[in-house]
Design a protein around this motif. Structure first.
Motif, PDB file in Angstrom:
ATOM      1  N   PRO A  26    -113.929 -29.547   8.887  1.00 41.10           N
ATOM      2  CA  PRO A  26    -113.942 -30.190   7.571  1.00 41.10           C
ATOM      3  C   PRO A  26    -114.421 -29.277   6.450  1.00 41.10           C
ATOM      4  O   PRO A  26    -113.951 -29.395   5.314  1.00 41.10           O
ATOM      5  CB  PRO A  26    -114.883 -31.386   7.775  1.00 41.10           C
ATOM      6  CG  PRO A  26    -115.690 -31.061   8.980  1.00 41.10           C
ATOM      7  CD  PRO A  26    -114.809 -30.226   9.848  1.00 41.10           C
ATOM      8  N   ALA A  27    -115.325 -28.373   6.748  1.00 36.69           N
ATOM      9  CA  ALA A  27    -115.844 -27.488   5.707  1.00 36.69           C
ATOM     10  C   ALA A  27    -114.770 -26.558   5.169  1.00 36.69           C
ATOM     11  O   ALA A  27    -114.867 -26.073   4.033  1.00 36.69           O
ATOM     12  CB  ALA A  27    -117.020 -26.669   6.245  1.00 36.69           C
ATOM     13  N   ARG A  28    -113.749 -26.287   5.976  1.00 40.52           N
ATOM     14  CA  ARG A  28    -112.650 -25.407   5.557  1.00 40.52           C
ATOM     15  C   ARG A  28    -111.369 -26.203   5.349  1.00 40.52           C
ATOM     16  O   ARG A  28    -110.270 -25.643   5.432  1.00 40.52           O
ATOM     17  CB  ARG A  28    -112.446 -24.303   6.592  1.00 40.52           C
ATOM     18  CG  ARG A  28    -113.593 -23.305   6.623  1.00 40.52           C
ATOM     19  CD  ARG A  28    -113.293 -22.084   7.468  1.00 40.52           C
ATOM     20  NE  ARG A  28    -113.403 -22.364   8.893  1.00 40.52           N
ATOM     21  CZ  ARG A  28    -113.455 -21.427   9.836  1.00 40.52           C
ATOM     22  NH1 ARG A  28    -113.391 -20.149   9.489  1.00 40.52           N
ATOM     23  NH2 ARG A  28    -113.554 -21.749  11.108  1.00 40.52           N
ATOM     24  N   SER A  29    -111.513 -27.493   5.060  1.00 35.34           N
ATOM     25  CA  SER A  29    -110.359 -28.367   4.830  1.00 35.34           C
ATOM     26  C   SER A  29    -110.467 -29.016   3.460  1.00 35.34           C
ATOM     27  O   SER A  29    -111.570 -29.150   2.907  1.00 35.34           O
ATOM     28  CB  SER A  29    -110.286 -29.450   5.918  1.00 35.34           C
ATOM     29  OG  SER A  29    -110.106 -28.878   7.196  1.00 35.34           O
ATOM     30  N   MET A  49    -116.081 -37.518   5.837  1.00 33.40           N
ATOM     31  CA  MET A  49    -116.309 -36.672   7.012  1.00 33.40           C
ATOM     32  C   MET A  49    -116.545 -35.206   6.657  1.00 33.40           C
ATOM     33  O   MET A  49    -116.275 -34.308   7.442  1.00 33.40           O
ATOM     34  CB  MET A  49    -115.133 -36.783   7.992  1.00 33.40           C
ATOM     35  CG  MET A  49    -114.882 -38.180   8.507  1.00 33.40           C
ATOM     36  SD  MET A  49    -116.273 -38.825   9.469  1.00 33.40           S
ATOM     37  CE  MET A  49    -116.203 -37.799  10.935  1.00 33.40           C
ATOM     38  N   GLY A  50    -117.015 -34.947   5.448  1.00 33.98           N
ATOM     39  CA  GLY A  50    -117.316 -33.581   5.050  1.00 33.98           C
ATOM     40  C   GLY A  50    -116.132 -32.784   4.548  1.00 33.98           C
ATOM     41  O   GLY A  50    -116.264 -31.604   4.200  1.00 33.98           O
ATOM     42  N   VAL A  51    -114.945 -33.421   4.495  1.00 34.26           N
ATOM     43  CA  VAL A  51    -113.758 -32.732   3.977  1.00 34.26           C
ATOM     44  C   VAL A  51    -113.868 -32.626   2.454  1.00 34.26           C
ATOM     45  O   VAL A  51    -114.285 -33.571   1.775  1.00 34.26           O
ATOM     46  CB  VAL A  51    -112.477 -33.492   4.371  1.00 34.26           C
ATOM     47  CG1 VAL A  51    -111.248 -32.833   3.752  1.00 34.26           C
ATOM     48  CG2 VAL A  51    -112.348 -33.572   5.884  1.00 34.26           C
ATOM     49  N   ASN A  52    -113.499 -31.490   1.909  1.00 31.28           N
ATOM     50  CA  ASN A  52    -113.529 -31.288   0.458  1.00 31.28           C
ATOM     51  C   ASN A  52    -112.443 -32.112  -0.215  1.00 31.28           C
ATOM     52  O   ASN A  52    -111.318 -32.190   0.290  1.00 31.28           O
ATOM     53  CB  ASN A  52    -113.328 -29.809   0.143  1.00 31.28           C
ATOM     54  CG  ASN A  52    -114.399 -28.928   0.761  1.00 31.28           C
ATOM     55  OD1 ASN A  52    -115.479 -28.783   0.215  1.00 31.28           O
ATOM     56  ND2 ASN A  52    -114.107 -28.354   1.920  1.00 31.28           N
ATOM     57  N   SER A 108    -109.839 -21.022  -2.139  1.00 34.08           N
ATOM     58  CA  SER A 108    -111.214 -20.599  -1.861  1.00 34.08           C
ATOM     59  C   SER A 108    -111.792 -21.345  -0.660  1.00 34.08           C
ATOM     60  O   SER A 108    -112.642 -20.809   0.059  1.00 34.08           O
ATOM     61  CB  SER A 108    -112.096 -20.829  -3.093  1.00 34.08           C
ATOM     62  OG  SER A 108    -112.337 -22.212  -3.318  1.00 34.08           O
ATOM     63  N   ILE A 109    -111.340 -22.571  -0.428  1.00 38.89           N
ATOM     64  CA  ILE A 109    -111.818 -23.372   0.700  1.00 38.89           C
ATOM     65  C   ILE A 109    -111.125 -22.942   1.994  1.00 38.89           C
ATOM     66  O   ILE A 109    -111.763 -22.772   3.041  1.00 38.89           O
ATOM     67  CB  ILE A 109    -111.586 -24.868   0.433  1.00 38.89           C
ATOM     68  CG1 ILE A 109    -112.457 -25.342  -0.738  1.00 38.89           C
ATOM     69  CG2 ILE A 109    -111.875 -25.696   1.685  1.00 38.89           C
ATOM     70  CD1 ILE A 109    -112.080 -26.708  -1.278  1.00 38.89           C
ATOM     71  N   LEU A 110    -109.814 -22.756   1.936  1.00 36.50           N
ATOM     72  CA  LEU A 110    -109.056 -22.429   3.143  1.00 36.50           C
ATOM     73  C   LEU A 110    -109.307 -21.000   3.605  1.00 36.50           C
ATOM     74  O   LEU A 110    -109.331 -20.727   4.812  1.00 36.50           O
ATOM     75  CB  LEU A 110    -107.557 -22.620   2.897  1.00 36.50           C
ATOM     76  CG  LEU A 110    -107.072 -24.010   2.496  1.00 36.50           C
ATOM     77  CD1 LEU A 110    -105.561 -23.989   2.313  1.00 36.50           C
ATOM     78  CD2 LEU A 110    -107.476 -25.061   3.515  1.00 36.50           C
ATOM     79  N   GLY A 111    -109.464 -20.090   2.670  1.00 39.61           N
ATOM     80  CA  GLY A 111    -109.583 -18.687   3.019  1.00 39.61           C
ATOM     81  C   GLY A 111    -108.377 -18.226   3.818  1.00 39.61           C
ATOM     82  O   GLY A 111    -107.232 -18.561   3.487  1.00 39.61           O
ATOM     83  N   THR A 112    -108.616 -17.485   4.880  1.00 41.37           N
ATOM     84  CA  THR A 112    -107.531 -16.983   5.730  1.00 41.37           C
ATOM     85  C   THR A 112    -107.431 -17.759   7.040  1.00 41.37           C
ATOM     86  O   THR A 112    -106.717 -17.337   7.957  1.00 41.37           O
ATOM     87  CB  THR A 112    -107.734 -15.491   6.043  1.00 41.37           C
ATOM     88  OG1 THR A 112    -108.981 -15.322   6.734  1.00 41.37           O
ATOM     89  CG2 THR A 112    -107.733 -14.659   4.766  1.00 41.37           C
ATOM     90  N   HIS A 113    -108.118 -18.869   7.128  1.00 44.06           N
ATOM     91  CA  HIS A 113    -108.172 -19.628   8.374  1.00 44.06           C
ATOM     92  C   HIS A 113    -106.815 -20.276   8.663  1.00 44.06           C
ATOM     93  O   HIS A 113    -106.118 -20.702   7.737  1.00 44.06           O
ATOM     94  CB  HIS A 113    -109.243 -20.710   8.272  1.00 44.06           C
ATOM     95  CG  HIS A 113    -109.698 -21.240   9.590  1.00 44.06           C
ATOM     96  ND1 HIS A 113    -110.324 -20.461  10.523  1.00 44.06           N
ATOM     97  CD2 HIS A 113    -109.603 -22.473  10.144  1.00 44.06           C
ATOM     98  CE1 HIS A 113    -110.616 -21.187  11.579  1.00 44.06           C
ATOM     99  NE2 HIS A 113    -110.178 -22.414  11.379  1.00 44.06           N
TER     100      HIS A 113
END
Length: 320
Positions: free
Chosen positions: A192-195, A208-211, A232-237
């Motif tokens: 969720p931190a990267r979503s 659920m912590g999703v942006n 900026s949230i997704l980055g290269t993931h």
């Protein structure tokens, strides 16, 4: 092939030799594969498999999304003549893109559906292709994410919607199109931190912590700011992109199960999807197109355009 070939070319979904190149045949005739791509169950050498999931069990209000894949394919015939606008490359020239047809499942055995879909997508991934899925109600993203997480581990989720679909539901066998991303977080399928979820405009006590980038933020801040925040949230993931057509305002997509006013415009979505080029997209879906509730076909047209943009995002990432 060229436009004059429409006088003698037909059913290129079956008659085309190979997977690449634009298709020219009368838009009102012929086999309606997605973008007139070759239908094939052999994914050898295929980069991206388009597949339909005509599942329609878990809609809140209006049924009919089982007819979405067929309608999106038909609408995509309007886009088969030209390269996608604004991208500077033509995915159908540079990549092997096949229409893999639809998932086969027993409509009377709903409990067996999720595993059947996960196996279907896992087979595509095992063949070395990515998947772009035409839905179907939004629940389908959950079994698809299971297949992707088996290959990539916890994913970033880029989710366009009016609803966050993270309402609490700890019965993981229960099939519901409003709780599947709650379950995806709980099962570790997505991080969720990267979503990020875009276009949200309904209340939910726990995201659920999703942006969240809600519809108002896009309207007031503009698409460029929204895209910068998403990147900026997704980055290269590794990122799975899911697009519920009700992310669009009902003025642009009335044929959906749960229309909500105040949504994104088609222009905003077009700009954002194109400007997202460079994200590490590994697969995606377009869901909730319900043709019976839009006799104009505008919703299916929107779904087809979104699918083409997702195809471009995927192929842009594959270009390296």
């Amino acid at each position: 092939m060229a436009l004059e070939d429409a006088a003698k070319q037909i059913d290129s979904a079956f008659t085309r030799q190979g997977y690449r190149g634009l298709a020219f045949e009368n838009t009102f005739a012929g086999a309606t594969s997605f973008l007139r791509r070759t239908y094939s169950k052999d994914l050898t050498g295929v980069d991206l498999a388009i597949t339909g999931v005509p599942f329609d069990q878990a809609v809140t209000n209006r049924p009919g999304t089982r007819l979405g894949p067929r309608a999106i394919r038909e609408a995509s015939a309007l886009q088969a003549f030209d390269p996608p606008y604004g991208w500077g490359f033509n995915p159908v020239d540079d990549f092997n893109i096949a229409d893999y047809g639809d998932l086969a499942f027993d409509y009377a055995d709903t409990r067996a559906f999720p595993a059947a879909l996960t196996a279907h997508i896992s087979g595509i991934l095992a063949a070395g292709a990515g998947s772009l899925t035409l839905g179907g109600d939004h629940y389908i993203s959950f079994p698809i994410l299971r297949a992707y997480a088996q290959k990539f581990g916890p994913l970033s989720l880029l989710h366009f919607d009016a609803h966050s679909d993270t309402w609490a539901d700890d019965d993981f066998d229960r099939i519901d199109h409003g709780t599947m991303f709650y379950k995806a977080v709980k099962q570790g399928l997505i991080d969720p931190a990267r979503s990020v979820q875009v276009g949200i405009r309904t209340e939910n006590p726990d995201t659920m912590g999703v942006n969240i980038i809600d519809a108002r933020e896009v309207h007031e801040g503009g698409t460029a700011a929204a895209v910068a925040k998403i990147k900026s949230i997704l980055g290269t993931h590794p990122t799975y992109v899911t697009f519920d057509i009700d992310a669009l305002d009902p003025a642009y997509a009335p044929g959906t199960g749960t229309p909500v006013w105040g949504g994104l415009t088609s222009a905003q979505v077009a700009h954002m999807l194109r400007d997202l080029a460079g994200i590490n997209m590994v697969g995606g879906d377009v869901v909730e197109v319900s043709p019976p509730f839009d006799t104009t076909g505008a919703t299916a047209i929107a779904g087809a355009h979104v699918a083409v943009e997702l195809m471009c995002l995927y192929c842009w990432n594959k270009r390296g």
